[in-house]
Each structure stands twice: as C-alpha cells, then as structure tokens.
Motif scaffolding. Structure first.
Motif, PDB file in Angstrom:
ATOM      1  N   LEU A  14     -13.197  23.388 -68.979  1.00  0.00           N
ATOM      2  CA  LEU A  14     -14.067  24.265 -68.188  1.00  0.00           C
ATOM      3  C   LEU A  14     -14.092  25.690 -68.737  1.00  0.00           C
ATOM      4  CD1 LEU A  14     -16.002  24.281 -65.808  1.00  0.00           C
ATOM      5  CD2 LEU A  14     -14.087  24.866 -64.319  1.00  0.00           C
ATOM      6  N   MET A  30     -17.535  27.361 -70.098  1.00  0.00           N
ATOM      7  CA  MET A  30     -18.118  28.511 -69.397  1.00  0.00           C
ATOM      8  C   MET A  30     -18.298  29.706 -70.329  1.00  0.00           C
ATOM      9  SD  MET A  30     -16.218  28.106 -65.706  1.00  0.00           S
ATOM     10  CE  MET A  30     -17.010  29.346 -64.725  1.00  0.00           C
ATOM     11  N   SER A  31     -17.290  29.995 -71.179  1.00  0.00           N
ATOM     12  CA  SER A  31     -17.448  31.155 -72.058  1.00  0.00           C
ATOM     13  C   SER A  31     -18.463  30.868 -73.172  1.00  0.00           C
ATOM     14  CB  SER A  31     -16.104  31.625 -72.632  1.00  0.00           C
ATOM     15  OG  SER A  31     -15.374  30.575 -73.178  1.00  0.00           O
ATOM     16  N   GLU A  76     -21.825  31.576 -71.812  1.00  0.00           N
ATOM     17  CA  GLU A  76     -22.067  33.025 -71.780  1.00  0.00           C
ATOM     18  C   GLU A  76     -22.556  33.526 -73.142  1.00  0.00           C
ATOM     19  OE1 GLU A  76     -22.162  34.788 -68.950  1.00  0.00           O
ATOM     20  OE2 GLU A  76     -21.701  32.832 -68.069  1.00  0.00           O
ATOM     21  N   TYR A  80     -20.036  22.303 -62.446  1.00  0.00           N
ATOM     22  CA  TYR A  80     -20.492  23.523 -63.124  1.00  0.00           C
ATOM     23  C   TYR A  80     -21.883  23.304 -63.715  1.00  0.00           C
ATOM     24  CZ  TYR A  80     -20.846  27.171 -66.681  1.00  0.00           C
ATOM     25  OH  TYR A  80     -21.284  28.197 -67.481  1.00  0.00           O
ATOM     26  N   ASN A  84     -18.134  34.993 -67.194  1.00  0.00           N
ATOM     27  CA  ASN A  84     -19.055  34.463 -66.200  1.00  0.00           C
ATOM     28  C   ASN A  84     -18.821  35.244 -64.908  1.00  0.00           C
ATOM     29  OD1 ASN A  84     -20.654  32.952 -64.518  1.00  0.00           O
ATOM     30  ND2 ASN A  84     -19.275  31.195 -64.461  1.00  0.00           N
ATOM     31  N   SER A 143     -18.574  28.193 -60.510  1.00  0.00           N
ATOM     32  CA  SER A 143     -17.979  27.001 -61.100  1.00  0.00           C
ATOM     33  C   SER A 143     -18.463  25.781 -60.338  1.00  0.00           C
ATOM     34  CB  SER A 143     -16.458  27.093 -61.014  1.00  0.00           C
ATOM     35  OG  SER A 143     -16.086  27.094 -59.659  1.00  0.00           O
TER      36      SER A 143
END
Length: 483
Positions: free
Chosen positions: A15, A19-20, A23, A56, A252, A257
């Motif tokens: 995760l 997520m990064s 971004e 997510y 984020n 999430s």
C-alpha cells in the motif's frame, strides 16, 4: 494522441509503495499535458493485504485522474511466503513472474490506434527485474525509490563491499560494530542495518536489486535536497550511480486509503489545546503482544500527556496477514486503564494518520519510522519518537535521531520478525517509552528543528523549489525520448 509521451508505471504490491507511486503519476500529468501514464498493478500475493489495496483503488476510481489509466495484471499462483527463510526469494520470484504479463500489456497498449509514443518505464525499487522488459521495447527505465537517499546509498555501498571488495556482508551485518557508509555523515551501527542483509537469501535478494539499480537511466527518490543534503551529494559524486533526482516529499495528503475517517477522534482533538496530544501509530503491519501493550499503557498513564493510540490486534496465525482492529481493546489493556484515562486519551483501531498529524492539537508522534510516515511528520512539523519495527525502519530511525536531530529515540534497534511468530521480540519497558514520550512532547530544540524542516519540505515542492526543479528536468528527459 500520437504526440503524447506514454509512461508505464509499475509499483510494488504494498500500500505505501502504491500510494506514493500514484502521487508521482499525478504530479507528472499535472505538470505536463504531453504526458500520459499507464499504471500496471501487481496484486499482492496475500489476500488480506490485498483488501486494503483494493479499497484504495476503489477510492481512486471514484475520482478519476486525467491521463492516468490503471491496468490490473493477471495473478499467477503465488509461491509460499510464510517461511521466514524463503520470504525474500519468494517475493522476488513473484515479481519476476509478472514480467511476461507486463510485456503483453505494453505491446497491446502500443498497438492501439492513436496511442502515444512509449517514453519509458518508471518502476518501484523492488521491481527492477522490469528493466529487462523495458530494454526489449528499447526505452529507458527510471526507478522510483520509496525510501531515503541515505538508504539508497547504503544499499549500493553494501553491493560494492560484496561484489568488488569480496566482504562477507552477512557476517558484517550480524556483527556488533559500526561502519562508515558514504551516504551517512556518522558511522552506522550494524545493529540498525537492514535486517534483510542478515541472511544469505536476503543478501542475494538485495544484491540482485542493487545491481539492477546501477543499470537504470535515473533514480527518483522520495526525499528533498534540504532534508538529505549529504546523502544526495554523496550519490551525485559517485560516477557508478545513475543520476539521482530528489522529487519529494510526495505524499497522499488527502489521506485516502479507502477507509472512512474517524470523525469521533477528530472531534475530540478539536477540544484539545494546541500541540498537547501525542499520537501513537505503527503502520499497516505494526502490532504488539499483550505484554508490550501493557507497557505502552503504563508509559502513557505515567507521562500524563494526552494521547491518541492506534492499537491493532496482531495476526493470529503468524503469516504475513496484516493486523486488525480489536472489538474491545480493553481485553489487552491494564485493568481500569480506559476508565482512568477517559478524557485524557483515546484508544482507536486503524488511524487516519494524515488527518491526525495535520491536526493542530497533535504535538508528537510515536512512529514505526516507515519512510512515508516520517515524510508526513516532517511536512506537518510534528516531531517523532522513533520505534522502528521491521524492514529498513531502524536505519530511518538512526538517520532521523543521530544524523539529522529531527527526532528523539525510544529505540532505534528494536526489530520484530513479521514472518516467524516463534522469534523472540524484545520488550521495551514503560520507563523507556515514557521517557521518549516526554522528550518528544517537551524538547524545544527538536520541536524547533521539526518546524523549520516542515517549511523547507513545503518550499521544496512549490514552484522554484529544489524538488519542483528536479521533476521539471525529469519531464524534459521523458519528452526528449519521443522527439
């Protein structure tokens, strides 16, 4: 559109990594209309960790990102990952099994009418096997490194020791000594070394990755020059290392999430004085047994500070399944703790960490020192008391406390084996934890440094900042590949 530069992004199936990476993708398409990105999603081998990732992506689907497309790759049967001795080798094998799917999807993508010109791959630090696939399409690979520049330098230095100087890195990592690592100003104690390098299988996995890092076009690091000046300069001075671009902090900040926010805890924080609450949160894999939970509870009570504590239940079967929330946290807490601390603190399950760190009432953060969490704490100017749990978190803690003076130490060398339930985990006493809590809430110098670095982090990504300029240079690089 045929004049667009098409990029293929491949994040690792975790995760924090996904997520990064998203971004970065958002940053690129927002900066330049000529870029279009396809994110190839490798689903995690464990269904339990997959549920958070699925949630997510469902939250992303509701807020479509212009010129960013997601493609889920087919999932092969995963090799067993519960054996601590074979986990890293199995993980590598699992990622490599997706190369054939990436090859097929990219070929189909390029054959579509009106598709852009393929300008390159951007792959996660744990997906460097995809360099060979990018080479087949005759395009460069750029790595997105989701940890620190100091850790990148450490990984490459360990590869130099292993391959060029023929040192026994496993023996070194298990010794009780200090090592001068070029990307760190101060000698690094081996007790905070990356735990992967303490076994032969782990070393092999890390060395494969480090060798591949040297083959890529460039390495984008989720950091910023003002935070890791020495590490970035040491990497830039090494001609054997590809060009390093500090592009962070990439965060984020919506904190999405896919899980609902806890309005109750936010309302409670609204009624607390500024910078008076310490937040305890140990990441998606962080949990403790009952003995350690009771020590934390005693420390909080003795410190007298207000608190919000994200308390998670450990996985019951000792596999890589993630912690869950307690139906009743009182079953593991000291008798009467919830009653005695009523109004002073809140014990919650999963925590909306970004929303909590952003709140003016939060003045300190007891953290597992995952790199994303540390960057969030820096962004909001909240000083950290370090309690690393696994992976490279011990090195992150050492950097924050000893190298940069931005954090205080609870423990820098605490380590928990996530894959072996029988492995002995040390107990950190209530006195040590209480001391860390008091220092992070009361040390004026650390608080001043955290505030100062917060301002620098936000300036780095603003127009004219160091990371803003690095991203601009990268985009020019991509565009030149299709011109």
């Amino acid at each position: 559109m045929a004049n667009t530069a098409e990029l293929v992004f491949i994040p690792a199936p975790g995760l924090g990594h996904i997520m990064s990476t998203i971004e970065v993708a958002k940053l690129f398409v927002n900066r330049d209309q000529r870029l279009s990105i396809t994110v190839l999603v490798i689903k995690p081998p464990s269904s339990s960790s997959g549920s958070a990732i699925t949630a997510y992506f469902e939250s992303l689907a509701k807020n479509a990102i212009n010129r960013v497309t997601f493609v889920e790759l087919p999932q092969d049967d995963a090799p067993p990952m519960h054996d601590p001795k074979s986990f890293v080798a199995s993980f590598n094998e699992y990622i490599e099994s997706h190369c054939k799917h990436v090859r097929k999807v990219v070929a189909e993508l390029l054959s579509q009418p009106g598709s852009g010109r393929l300008a390159g791959f951007v792959v996660d630090m744990f997906c460097t096997c995809m360099v060979d696939v990018a080479n087949e399409f005759n395009v460069p690979t750029n790595v997105f490194f989701t940890s620190s520049a100091a850790f990148l330098g450490y990984e490459l230095f360990m590869q130099t020791l292993n391959d060029d100087e023929k040192q026994d890195v496993v023996e070194l990592s298990n010794a009780d000594t200090e090592v001068s690592v070029p990307s760190f100003v101060k000698p690094v104690p081996t007790k905070v070394f990356w735990d992967v390098l303490r076994t032969k299988d782990g070393l092999e996995f890390a060395m494969l990755g480090a060798r591949k890092l040297r083959e890529v076009n460039a390495i984008m690091v989720n950091t910023f020059l003002e935070l890791e000046t020495h590490a970035v300069e040491s990497l830039s001075a090494d001609i054997s290392v590809p060009k390093v671009y500090p592009v962070g902090p990439l965060l984020n900040l919506e904190g999405s999430s896919g899980k609902p926010s806890d309005d109750d805890v936010i309302r409670w924080l609204d009624s607390q004085p500024p910078a008076s609450v310490v937040l305890l949160c140990f990441g998606s894999m962080g949990s403790f047994d009952e003995v350690q939970v009771k020590e934390i509870a005693r420390a909080l009570e003795q410190s007298g500070h207000r608190f919000v504590w994200s308390l998670r239940r450990p996985p019951s079967n000792g596999t890589t399944k993630v912690p869950s929330d307690y139906e009743d946290p009182g079953v593991v807490l000291p008798e009467g703790f919830l009653e005695r601390t009523n109004g002073v603190g809140k014990v919650i399950g999963w925590a909306p960490q970004v929303a909590l760190l952003a709140h003016s009432a939060v003045g300190g953060f007891v953290s597992h020192c995952g790199w994303n969490s540390l960057l969030e704490s820096i962004w909001f100017g909240v000083p950290v008391a370090t309690w690393p749990v696994y992976a490279e978190q011990q090195m992150n803690a050492f950097e924050m406390v000893v190298e940069l003076g931005l954090s205080v130490e609870i423990k820098c060398d605490y380590i928990k084996n996530l894959f072996d339930p029988k492995a002995k985990t040390p107990i950190v006493s209530a006195e040590v934890i209480e001391n860390g809590i008091r220092r992070v809430m009361e040390d004026k110098e650390v608080r001043r440094k955290a505030k100062e670095m917060s301002e620098k982090s936000q300036a780095a990504v603003a127009e004219g900042g160091s990371s803003y300029a690095a991203v601009g240079n990268l985009i020019q690089d991509f565009i030149s590949n299709i011109s």
